[in-house]
Design a protein around this motif. Structure first.
Motif, PDB file in Angstrom:
ATOM      1  N   CYS A 129      43.887  28.891  32.695  1.00 30.04           N
ATOM      2  CA  CYS A 129      43.956  27.341  31.946  1.00 30.04           C
ATOM      3  C   CYS A 129      42.201  26.944  31.903  1.00 30.04           C
ATOM      4  N   ASP A 130      41.662  27.158  33.017  1.00 25.58           N
ATOM      5  CA  ASP A 130      40.339  26.640  33.063  1.00 25.58           C
ATOM      6  C   ASP A 130      39.252  27.388  32.457  1.00 25.58           C
ATOM      7  N   VAL A 131      39.301  28.860  32.260  1.00 27.25           N
ATOM      8  CA  VAL A 131      38.300  29.521  31.636  1.00 27.25           C
ATOM      9  C   VAL A 131      38.784  29.313  29.947  1.00 27.25           C
ATOM     10  N   HIS A 132      40.172  29.050  29.603  1.00 32.44           N
ATOM     11  CA  HIS A 132      40.312  29.045  28.066  1.00 32.44           C
ATOM     12  C   HIS A 132      39.929  27.841  27.650  1.00 32.44           C
ATOM     13  N   GLU A 133      40.049  26.745  28.636  1.00 30.31           N
ATOM     14  CA  GLU A 133      39.614  25.188  27.958  1.00 30.31           C
ATOM     15  C   GLU A 133      38.119  25.440  27.833  1.00 30.31           C
ATOM     16  N   THR A 134      37.514  26.042  28.646  1.00 35.03           N
ATOM     17  CA  THR A 134      35.949  26.167  28.492  1.00 35.03           C
ATOM     18  C   THR A 134      35.425  26.818  27.373  1.00 35.03           C
TER      19      THR A 134
ATOM     20  N   ASP B 277      53.877  42.566  45.264  1.00 32.36           N
ATOM     21  CA  ASP B 277      52.686  43.136  45.439  1.00 32.36           C
ATOM     22  C   ASP B 277      51.647  41.790  45.384  1.00 32.36           C
ATOM     23  N   ARG B 278      50.232  42.284  46.171  1.00 33.04           N
ATOM     24  CA  ARG B 278      49.495  41.247  46.083  1.00 33.04           C
ATOM     25  C   ARG B 278      48.790  41.122  44.678  1.00 33.04           C
ATOM     26  N   LEU B 279      48.068  39.974  44.419  1.00 34.67           N
ATOM     27  CA  LEU B 279      47.678  39.892  42.802  1.00 34.67           C
ATOM     28  C   LEU B 279      46.118  39.411  43.242  1.00 34.67           C
ATOM     29  N   GLY B 280      45.469  40.004  42.569  1.00 37.82           N
ATOM     30  CA  GLY B 280      43.880  39.665  42.166  1.00 37.82           C
ATOM     31  C   GLY B 280      43.633  39.914  40.821  1.00 37.82           C
ATOM     32  N   GLY B 281      42.030  39.288  40.393  1.00 37.05           N
ATOM     33  CA  GLY B 281      42.124  39.375  38.908  1.00 37.05           C
ATOM     34  C   GLY B 281      40.502  38.844  38.799  1.00 37.05           C
ATOM     35  N   VAL B 282      40.294  39.009  37.280  1.00 37.32           N
ATOM     36  CA  VAL B 282      39.084  38.440  36.916  1.00 37.32           C
ATOM     37  C   VAL B 282      39.354  37.724  35.406  1.00 37.32           C
ATOM     38  N   VAL B 283      39.111  36.544  35.479  1.00 37.99           N
ATOM     39  CA  VAL B 283      39.356  35.829  34.100  1.00 37.99           C
ATOM     40  C   VAL B 283      37.854  35.561  33.597  1.00 37.99           C
ATOM     41  N   PHE B 284      37.565  35.705  32.255  1.00 34.18           N
ATOM     42  CA  PHE B 284      36.287  35.473  31.843  1.00 34.18           C
ATOM     43  C   PHE B 284      36.152  35.166  30.301  1.00 34.18           C
ATOM     44  N   SER B 285      35.166  34.425  30.041  1.00 33.11           N
ATOM     45  CA  SER B 285      34.556  34.361  28.584  1.00 33.11           C
ATOM     46  C   SER B 285      32.879  34.590  28.756  1.00 33.11           C
ATOM     47  N   GLU B 286      32.494  34.334  27.791  1.00 33.18           N
ATOM     48  CA  GLU B 286      31.010  34.327  27.489  1.00 33.18           C
ATOM     49  C   GLU B 286      30.444  33.130  28.420  1.00 33.18           C
ATOM     50  N   HIS B 287      31.321  32.138  28.451  1.00 28.47           N
ATOM     51  CA  HIS B 287      30.820  30.871  29.229  1.00 28.47           C
ATOM     52  C   HIS B 287      31.208  30.541  30.678  1.00 28.47           C
ATOM     53  N   SER B 288      31.943  31.259  31.233  1.00 24.17           N
ATOM     54  CA  SER B 288      32.547  31.046  32.676  1.00 24.17           C
ATOM     55  C   SER B 288      33.305  32.368  32.992  1.00 24.17           C
ATOM     56  N   HIS B 289      33.443  32.384  34.299  1.00 23.17           N
ATOM     57  CA  HIS B 289      34.366  33.467  34.945  1.00 23.17           C
ATOM     58  C   HIS B 289      34.945  32.934  36.239  1.00 23.17           C
ATOM     59  N   HIS B 290      35.983  33.401  36.596  1.00 26.37           N
ATOM     60  CA  HIS B 290      36.721  33.277  37.797  1.00 26.37           C
ATOM     61  C   HIS B 290      37.312  34.492  38.608  1.00 26.37           C
ATOM     62  N   GLU B 291      37.131  34.815  39.853  1.00 26.13           N
ATOM     63  CA  GLU B 291      37.432  35.925  40.556  1.00 26.13           C
ATOM     64  C   GLU B 291      38.470  35.569  41.416  1.00 26.13           C
ATOM     65  N   LEU B 292      39.454  36.168  41.707  1.00 25.21           N
ATOM     66  CA  LEU B 292      40.783  35.951  42.574  1.00 25.21           C
ATOM     67  C   LEU B 292      40.833  37.154  43.448  1.00 25.21           C
ATOM     68  N   LYS B 293      40.737  37.194  44.641  1.00 19.82           N
ATOM     69  CA  LYS B 293      40.986  38.334  45.530  1.00 19.82           C
ATOM     70  C   LYS B 293      42.430  38.449  45.772  1.00 19.82           C
ATOM     71  N   PRO B 294      42.880  39.703  46.162  1.00 17.93           N
ATOM     72  CA  PRO B 294      44.346  40.013  46.233  1.00 17.93           C
ATOM     73  C   PRO B 294      45.033  38.987  47.317  1.00 17.93           C
ATOM     74  N   THR B 295      46.023  38.205  46.707  1.00 18.60           N
ATOM     75  CA  THR B 295      46.735  37.028  47.299  1.00 18.60           C
ATOM     76  C   THR B 295      48.172  37.260  47.176  1.00 18.60           C
ATOM     77  N   ALA B 296      49.113  37.144  48.201  1.00 19.04           N
ATOM     78  CA  ALA B 296      50.333  37.704  48.005  1.00 19.04           C
ATOM     79  C   ALA B 296      51.345  36.274  47.461  1.00 19.04           C
TER      80      ALA B 296
END
Length: 313
Positions: free
Chosen positions: A173-178, A141-160
């Motif tokens: 890792c980036d959002v958790h550290e922030t 499956d191609r994988l996409g997603g959103v990782v977020f907190s109150e301080h930052s977020h990242h989006e990932l379009k579906p990638t194989a």
């Protein structure tokens, strides 16, 4: 905690300390991907080619059935053997293949930065997210997603393939550290904002895992979830800590320091502990029922036990 698990060995094998999050501990779950079955539970409504079967019959790779020829059928699909045997024209039908991208919505907000035993809820949420991601990759499956907190977020379009999983793990890792660095800063919940981002990313027919404690939901949240559930399969993974359900007995009162306040927990008072447990049960039960009404299949995970134990039960 299961007695047959050596927690110290598990921490070493997983490369985790329970609080911080590193790429190595997310790579650990690549070998555990078979713990999850991502087979679709319903019909797939995507318009793109792939490995899942659509509900309607059409031209494709997967044979479905033979039936009597109807006006408008493609004459190239006529089954001449059945036609000769029955004396009536019959045509072959095929089930068209469709793709189902997998999206992971991971909440690493301040309320997730809590843990009383094994892991922070946020770390367990990241572990579960990695497990879903590797399982999706193993299925193709191609994988996409959103990782977020109150301080930052990242989006990932579906990638194989593994490329998508590694990109997603770096986001975790980036959002958790922030989040850890800014955990004392009180900001407004971004749950609904990120649900809207997910709505734009996820096309109809997608499988969506939402991983959170779901503690910051409001009427708008449920409305957004209901909208998503009309076109996608939603699986909610509620991560909680034992301390949120029952308070331990203790001989003295405990001072608890929050972000902007402090309070006392009279843990020696059984009546207080029972009242807390009853209220917690009511809150979790009401939240679960409303999430289910919004169209989600709900799973519960605890931050006090490795995922392997919880998924093998």
């Amino acid at each position: 905690m299961k007695a047959n698990i050596d927690i110290q060995s598990w921490f070493a094998n997983c490369h985790s300390n329970g609080v911080e999050l590193g790429l190595k501990e997310l790579l650990y779950y690549k070998s555990k991907s078979r713990l999850l079955d991502l087979k679709p539970k319903g019909h797939i409504r995507s318009a793109q080619a792939g490995q899942y079967l659509a509900p309607h019959k059409g031209r494709g790779m997967e044979f479905a059935e033979v039936r009597q020829y109807q006006y408008g059928d493609d004459i190239r699909a006529i089954d001449w053997r059945v036609t000769a045997r029955t004396g009536e024209a019959h045509t072959k039908l095929y089930q068209e293949e469709k793709e189902r991208p997998v999206f992971i919505f991971t909440d690493l907000s301040n309320s997730m930065l809590f843990g009383s035993q094994l892991l922070l809820k946020s770390v367990q949420a990241a572990h579960l997210s990695a497990l879903v991601a590797w399982s999706a990759s193993q299925r193709g499956d191609r994988l996409g997603g959103v990782v977020f907190s109150e301080h930052s977020h990242h989006e990932l379009k579906p990638t194989a393939r593994d490329k998508g999983v590694l990109a997603f793990c770096h986001q975790l890792c980036d959002v958790h550290e922030t989040s850890l660095v800014n955990r004392d800063n009180k900001n407004t919940s971004r749950f609904n904002d990120n649900l809207k981002r997910l709505k734009h990313l996820a096309k109809p027919g997608s499988l969506i895992y939402l991983i959170s404690d779901f503690s910051e939901l409001n009427d708008e949240s449920f409305s957004l979830l209901e909208g998503l559930s009309r076109h996608c399969e939603l699986i909610g993974c509620q991560v909680s800590d034992p301390f949120e359900h029952t308070l331990p007995a203790y001989s003295e009162a405990i001072e608890v320091q929050g972000t902007n306040s402090a309070w006392t927990l009279p843990l020696s008072d059984k009546q207080f502990r029972d009242k807390f447990a009853k209220r917690a049960q009511d809150v979790f039960s009401a939240r679960l029922k409303r999430l289910q009404r919004a169209g989600m299949t709900m799973l519960n995970f605890s931050a006090d036990t490795p995922l392997e134990s919880q998924l093998s039960r």
